[in-house]
Design a protein around this motif. Sequence first.
Motif, PDB file in Angstrom:
ATOM      1  N   ALA A 556      17.883  56.809  23.455  1.00 23.34           N
ATOM      2  CA  ALA A 556      17.584  57.697  22.327  1.00 23.34           C
ATOM      3  C   ALA A 556      18.854  58.097  21.581  1.00 23.34           C
ATOM      4  O   ALA A 556      18.869  58.172  20.347  1.00 23.34           O
ATOM      5  CB  ALA A 556      16.831  58.929  22.823  1.00 23.34           C
ATOM      6  N   ARG A 557      19.942  58.363  22.312  1.00 24.82           N
ATOM      7  CA  ARG A 557      21.171  58.802  21.638  1.00 24.82           C
ATOM      8  C   ARG A 557      21.764  57.681  20.779  1.00 24.82           C
ATOM      9  O   ARG A 557      22.286  57.936  19.685  1.00 24.82           O
ATOM     10  CB  ARG A 557      22.192  59.308  22.655  1.00 24.82           C
ATOM     11  CG  ARG A 557      22.689  58.275  23.624  1.00 24.82           C
ATOM     12  CD  ARG A 557      23.720  58.855  24.600  1.00 24.82           C
ATOM     13  NE  ARG A 557      24.199  57.864  25.540  1.00 24.82           N
ATOM     14  CZ  ARG A 557      23.549  57.493  26.635  1.00 24.82           C
ATOM     15  NH1 ARG A 557      22.386  58.073  26.934  1.00 24.82           N
ATOM     16  NH2 ARG A 557      24.056  56.581  27.434  1.00 24.82           N
ATOM     17  N   GLU A 558      21.682  56.417  21.271  1.00 23.83           N
ATOM     18  CA  GLU A 558      22.170  55.296  20.481  1.00 23.83           C
ATOM     19  C   GLU A 558      21.309  55.122  19.237  1.00 23.83           C
ATOM     20  O   GLU A 558      21.827  54.853  18.131  1.00 23.83           O
ATOM     21  CB  GLU A 558      22.120  54.008  21.315  1.00 23.83           C
ATOM     22  CG  GLU A 558      23.032  54.009  22.531  1.00 23.83           C
ATOM     23  CD  GLU A 558      22.802  52.813  23.432  1.00 23.83           C
ATOM     24  OE1 GLU A 558      23.787  52.200  23.859  1.00 23.83           O
ATOM     25  OE2 GLU A 558      21.624  52.498  23.708  1.00 23.83           O
ATOM     26  N   LEU A 559      20.019  55.281  19.400  1.00 25.05           N
ATOM     27  CA  LEU A 559      19.095  55.131  18.284  1.00 25.05           C
ATOM     28  C   LEU A 559      19.350  56.205  17.240  1.00 25.05           C
ATOM     29  O   LEU A 559      19.405  55.928  16.027  1.00 25.05           O
ATOM     30  CB  LEU A 559      17.670  55.220  18.821  1.00 25.05           C
ATOM     31  CG  LEU A 559      16.528  54.755  17.923  1.00 25.05           C
ATOM     32  CD1 LEU A 559      16.747  53.340  17.428  1.00 25.05           C
ATOM     33  CD2 LEU A 559      15.211  54.865  18.680  1.00 25.05           C
ATOM     34  N   GLY A 560      19.529  57.457  17.688  1.00 30.06           N
ATOM     35  CA  GLY A 560      19.787  58.552  16.751  1.00 30.06           C
ATOM     36  C   GLY A 560      21.046  58.321  15.946  1.00 30.06           C
ATOM     37  O   GLY A 560      21.075  58.566  14.731  1.00 30.06           O
ATOM     38  N   TRP A 566      18.015  58.182   8.174  1.00 37.28           N
ATOM     39  CA  TRP A 566      16.673  57.614   8.303  1.00 37.28           C
ATOM     40  C   TRP A 566      15.925  58.286   9.450  1.00 37.28           C
ATOM     41  O   TRP A 566      16.526  58.819  10.392  1.00 37.28           O
ATOM     42  CB  TRP A 566      16.747  56.108   8.571  1.00 37.28           C
ATOM     43  CG  TRP A 566      17.161  55.304   7.359  1.00 37.28           C
ATOM     44  CD1 TRP A 566      18.334  55.394   6.679  1.00 37.28           C
ATOM     45  CD2 TRP A 566      16.393  54.296   6.706  1.00 37.28           C
ATOM     46  NE1 TRP A 566      18.351  54.500   5.643  1.00 37.28           N
ATOM     47  CE2 TRP A 566      17.171  53.809   5.633  1.00 37.28           C
ATOM     48  CE3 TRP A 566      15.136  53.742   6.920  1.00 37.28           C
ATOM     49  CZ2 TRP A 566      16.728  52.805   4.773  1.00 37.28           C
ATOM     50  CZ3 TRP A 566      14.691  52.739   6.073  1.00 37.28           C
ATOM     51  CH2 TRP A 566      15.474  52.284   5.006  1.00 37.28           C
ATOM     52  N   ALA A 567      14.607  58.243   9.394  1.00 39.88           N
ATOM     53  CA  ALA A 567      13.748  58.731  10.472  1.00 39.88           C
ATOM     54  C   ALA A 567      13.007  57.553  11.081  1.00 39.88           C
ATOM     55  O   ALA A 567      12.626  56.615  10.377  1.00 39.88           O
ATOM     56  CB  ALA A 567      12.748  59.750   9.942  1.00 39.88           C
ATOM     57  N   LEU A 568      12.811  57.610  12.380  1.00 37.96           N
ATOM     58  CA  LEU A 568      12.038  56.577  13.061  1.00 37.96           C
ATOM     59  C   LEU A 568      10.727  57.172  13.565  1.00 37.96           C
ATOM     60  O   LEU A 568      10.711  58.273  14.122  1.00 37.96           O
ATOM     61  CB  LEU A 568      12.819  55.986  14.240  1.00 37.96           C
ATOM     62  CG  LEU A 568      12.094  54.876  15.026  1.00 37.96           C
ATOM     63  CD1 LEU A 568      13.030  53.709  15.333  1.00 37.96           C
ATOM     64  CD2 LEU A 568      11.499  55.417  16.332  1.00 37.96           C
ATOM     65  N   VAL A 569       9.635  56.422  13.359  1.00 40.75           N
ATOM     66  CA  VAL A 569       8.326  56.811  13.870  1.00 40.75           C
ATOM     67  C   VAL A 569       7.792  55.642  14.689  1.00 40.75           C
ATOM     68  O   VAL A 569       7.631  54.536  14.167  1.00 40.75           O
ATOM     69  CB  VAL A 569       7.335  57.141  12.738  1.00 40.75           C
ATOM     70  CG1 VAL A 569       5.995  57.573  13.328  1.00 40.75           C
ATOM     71  CG2 VAL A 569       7.885  58.220  11.828  1.00 40.75           C
ATOM     72  N   GLU A 570       7.552  55.885  15.975  1.00 38.44           N
ATOM     73  CA  GLU A 570       7.031  54.848  16.864  1.00 38.44           C
ATOM     74  C   GLU A 570       5.671  55.302  17.373  1.00 38.44           C
ATOM     75  O   GLU A 570       5.538  56.397  17.931  1.00 38.44           O
ATOM     76  CB  GLU A 570       7.987  54.614  18.035  1.00 38.44           C
ATOM     77  CG  GLU A 570       7.520  53.523  18.975  1.00 38.44           C
ATOM     78  CD  GLU A 570       8.663  52.923  19.792  1.00 38.44           C
ATOM     79  OE1 GLU A 570       8.427  52.607  20.971  1.00 38.44           O
ATOM     80  OE2 GLU A 570       9.781  52.766  19.250  1.00 38.44           O
ATOM     81  N   TYR A 571       4.653  54.446  17.183  1.00 42.11           N
ATOM     82  CA  TYR A 571       3.285  54.789  17.570  1.00 42.11           C
ATOM     83  C   TYR A 571       2.970  54.204  18.954  1.00 42.11           C
ATOM     84  O   TYR A 571       3.308  53.055  19.255  1.00 42.11           O
ATOM     85  CB  TYR A 571       2.289  54.277  16.529  1.00 42.11           C
ATOM     86  CG  TYR A 571       2.457  54.978  15.203  1.00 42.11           C
ATOM     87  CD1 TYR A 571       1.923  56.246  14.994  1.00 42.11           C
ATOM     88  CD2 TYR A 571       3.185  54.395  14.165  1.00 42.11           C
ATOM     89  CE1 TYR A 571       2.087  56.910  13.786  1.00 42.11           C
ATOM     90  CE2 TYR A 571       3.356  55.050  12.953  1.00 42.11           C
ATOM     91  CZ  TYR A 571       2.806  56.309  12.770  1.00 42.11           C
ATOM     92  OH  TYR A 571       2.984  56.961  11.573  1.00 42.11           O
ATOM     93  N   VAL A 583      12.170  60.096  15.917  1.00 43.58           N
ATOM     94  CA  VAL A 583      13.599  60.321  16.147  1.00 43.58           C
ATOM     95  C   VAL A 583      14.196  60.706  14.805  1.00 43.58           C
ATOM     96  O   VAL A 583      14.224  59.903  13.866  1.00 43.58           O
ATOM     97  CB  VAL A 583      14.296  59.071  16.710  1.00 43.58           C
ATOM     98  CG1 VAL A 583      15.771  59.378  17.001  1.00 43.58           C
ATOM     99  CG2 VAL A 583      13.601  58.571  17.967  1.00 43.58           C
ATOM    100  N   VAL A 584      14.627  61.958  14.693  1.00 42.40           N
ATOM    101  CA  VAL A 584      15.193  62.490  13.447  1.00 42.40           C
ATOM    102  C   VAL A 584      16.439  63.284  13.798  1.00 42.40           C
ATOM    103  O   VAL A 584      16.383  64.201  14.646  1.00 42.40           O
ATOM    104  CB  VAL A 584      14.183  63.390  12.711  1.00 42.40           C
ATOM    105  CG1 VAL A 584      14.814  63.955  11.429  1.00 42.40           C
ATOM    106  CG2 VAL A 584      12.913  62.637  12.384  1.00 42.40           C
ATOM    107  N   ASP A 585      17.571  62.916  13.186  1.00 44.25           N
ATOM    108  CA  ASP A 585      18.845  63.602  13.455  1.00 44.25           C
ATOM    109  C   ASP A 585      19.148  63.637  14.946  1.00 44.25           C
ATOM    110  O   ASP A 585      19.670  64.634  15.478  1.00 44.25           O
ATOM    111  CB  ASP A 585      18.824  65.022  12.886  1.00 44.25           C
ATOM    112  CG  ASP A 585      18.824  65.035  11.358  1.00 44.25           C
ATOM    113  OD1 ASP A 585      19.339  64.061  10.767  1.00 44.25           O
ATOM    114  OD2 ASP A 585      18.279  65.981  10.771  1.00 44.25           O
ATOM    115  N   GLY A 586      18.807  62.551  15.640  1.00 40.31           N
ATOM    116  CA  GLY A 586      19.112  62.446  17.057  1.00 40.31           C
ATOM    117  C   GLY A 586      18.145  63.148  17.984  1.00 40.31           C
ATOM    118  O   GLY A 586      18.241  63.024  19.204  1.00 40.31           O
TER     119      GLY A 586
END
Length: 885
Positions: A556-560, A566-571, A583-586
Amino acid sequence: MIQREREISPPEDLVLAEAEAALAAVDRDPRSGLPLAERAARRAVRAGHAAGASTAERAWGHALLHMGDLAGAVRHLGRAAAWGARAGSPQLAAEARHKLAFAVLQRGRPQAALREIDAALPDLQGAPAARARAQRAIVLHVMGRIDESLAEYDAARRVLRREADLLGVQRMLVNRALVHADRHAFAVAGRDLAEAEALARELGRPLTIGLIANHLGLLETLRGDVPAALRHLDRAERIIAAHGAQLGTLYQDRAELLLSVGLIAEAKAAAERAVATFGRERRRLKVPEVQLLLTQAELLAGDPAAAGRHAAAALRRFRAQDRRAWAELARLNLLRARLAAGRRPRVAPAVVDAMVATLDAAGWPGAALDAAVVAALLAPPGGERERHYLDRAAGAARSRGPALVRARGWYARALQHRAAGDLRGVLSAARAGLRILDEHGSAMGATDLRVHAAAHRADLLALGLDAALDTGRPETLLEFSERARASRLLAPPVLPPEDPELTALLARLRTVTRELSAGASTALVGRQAALERRIRDRSRHIGAAAGGGPARPVAARELGAALGEWALVEYVRRDGRLHAVTVVDGRVRVHRLETRSPAELGDLIERVTFAVRRHARRSAAAQAAARALLADTAARLDALLLGPLSEVDERPLVVVPTGPLHSLPWSLVPSCAGRPVTVAPSASLWYRSRARRPAARSVVAVAGPRLPAAAPEAEAVAAVHRGAALTGAAATVGAVLAALPDAGLVHLAAHGRLSAENPLFSDIELADGPLMVYDVERLPRVPHTLVLAACDSGRPVVRTGDELMGLGVAFLARGAAQLVASVLPVPDATTRPLMVAFHEGLAAGRSPAAALAEAQAALRRADPEAAAAAAGFVCIGAGIDPLFA
């Protein structure tokens, strides 16, 4: 008056010699030896030569046995026994009876077969007695009496080797190997089969070599080497079919292999062919064995009711055949079907204990493990029985058995931890089991094998996702959501070796497809299907290096850090519920969405597709109705999928879909209109793709045939980037494949076709035929960025575990960082404005996602008809960085 010449009987020694020669010929090749046996039997019977008749009738029955005529085999072997008795030779009668025993066994009467052999044994000495004992070992193996079977084989082996009976040794080795394979003693089984094949070659027995190849295929199936198993089974089928012998067992073994990699439809088809073949040959012994394979296929397909029907039918047949171990295996499958249906079967503990003990004693490690797991699931939660059986099953986790068995051991260990309330233990065991399965899948080179093998991950993933949700830690749910999707795309890609035969088959398929486009015919359609089947089977022989499983999921920290603004949305789907991980702002959050069932969600997306297609009609009324339907459906999807995610705000989006959401044109969702959106099969793939940089700046634009607007589009795109255009007769498959590895950006404007049944034959049409997924997979490199201006080129076929297949996915799997493609049909004349605007945005330094969103928004304001065609395009992959920075 002409005197009729009397028929002169041949000398007695000649009659017997002819019968013995026929027997030897049948041993080598039943089909070519059959006429010799028929002729020898008729002559011996006419001559009243009892010993010759017994020998020749035995040869005749033996040939029919191998060629699938069980009724004829029983008839002639019975006659052989009778003629042996008439000859006053207990040995001849006994040899016929122990061969008759095998025919009786195949008709599903093992106890009767055992009686025949036991009656014959007292009249046999030396090598003939040893052959009968080896036959007795076969019957005991079928009955599940494994230790007794091996003891009989050992006794027979000593005598056959002492008597230098090479043929008897060869047969004994083949059959003993099957016992060792069942016990997972693979090295011993392999040595037996290798020696047997060497003997068969020395003795000049080509059909036997084919049968041994069949057994090698089964051995490799159990060991888990799928490409090797397929190579052996394909070789076996060629040899056995050429000799006109029985193929039912081969179809059965192929079904078992296909099931081991989750190819459910193909496995069911092979199993049904086996049942039909066994039925035609009246080999009743084998029918319930195949019904168990159909049970397992239906369980994998999610149809427990059909699985239960097959298991119940198999149970009845095994009981009638007095095969106790097999009957308990059928009971196990029946209980699994009822558990899968959500029913807790009422079964006495003593019955369950007997089932586990019987399967364990039969020497079937995989079945014994599954029986212990089922026994634990049926036991009272938290009780001693549950702990006992889970302990027993979990021992397989650290065994040296096949991957599927070890993974089931880790599943049992995860169940242990769940019973103890240890969520961390559940997650740890699930990770270990998934790692084994991923390494197993990655050892297969063929894409479809890798994709379908993911079906075996389902149970472990279900436990892992449930535990991750129960922890309440969003980062853990993100991790297991990543483990649950598109694992194949994270494994190292496999570059197939040069294969002239596969190249020739693809060229022939292109020719047939081109001819079909000019007008279909039954013959051409048949040739196309046959070529596709040969290409598929050939490609599955490819292996890959073991141990090359997917990389770990992105943290998660690498992704943030990589997302930035950008924002990530995973369903995530679990038990019919839809969750969104953001995942928004880490920071990672989880939302439980007010969702419908997957079928209802798919229905909404189908409505979007229907509305866009209807809008393409010229009727003003149809277009107005389509716009109303589209607006209503898109608003409902927006409220469902993005409405609750307030932290996303108006940020550009990385979307990781699940199930039918992979086919959603996101630009039509109101809150995504004009917003940069990139879609990724997984967050981990997005993270890895973003790190890729173009190796070259060259641009190639290609136009396919039968699209008048394609050439002007390709030339306009090439002009934007000062690149090259391939149009008209120059846009051949060979030219495009030659251009792809050295280009940084490629634009393909052509007819596209998604093959839902055979996704690896999805293609785009070029001047001399289709460019297929199989072509893409053989490229050493692919462009960094692709634009596929072709119908449905961005829509994948979604398999279990969100494993994806299709043309666009193939480029991502080979290493493309991103592509822009449509998940909807594309009207011919209306994509050029979008494509030119998009490429101008790229040239100006926009990211692909931003360039696409801006081009779609501009068209929406200026040209509604072009906007409808543009709406289906999505950016897939990295998407957020300028291409030419």
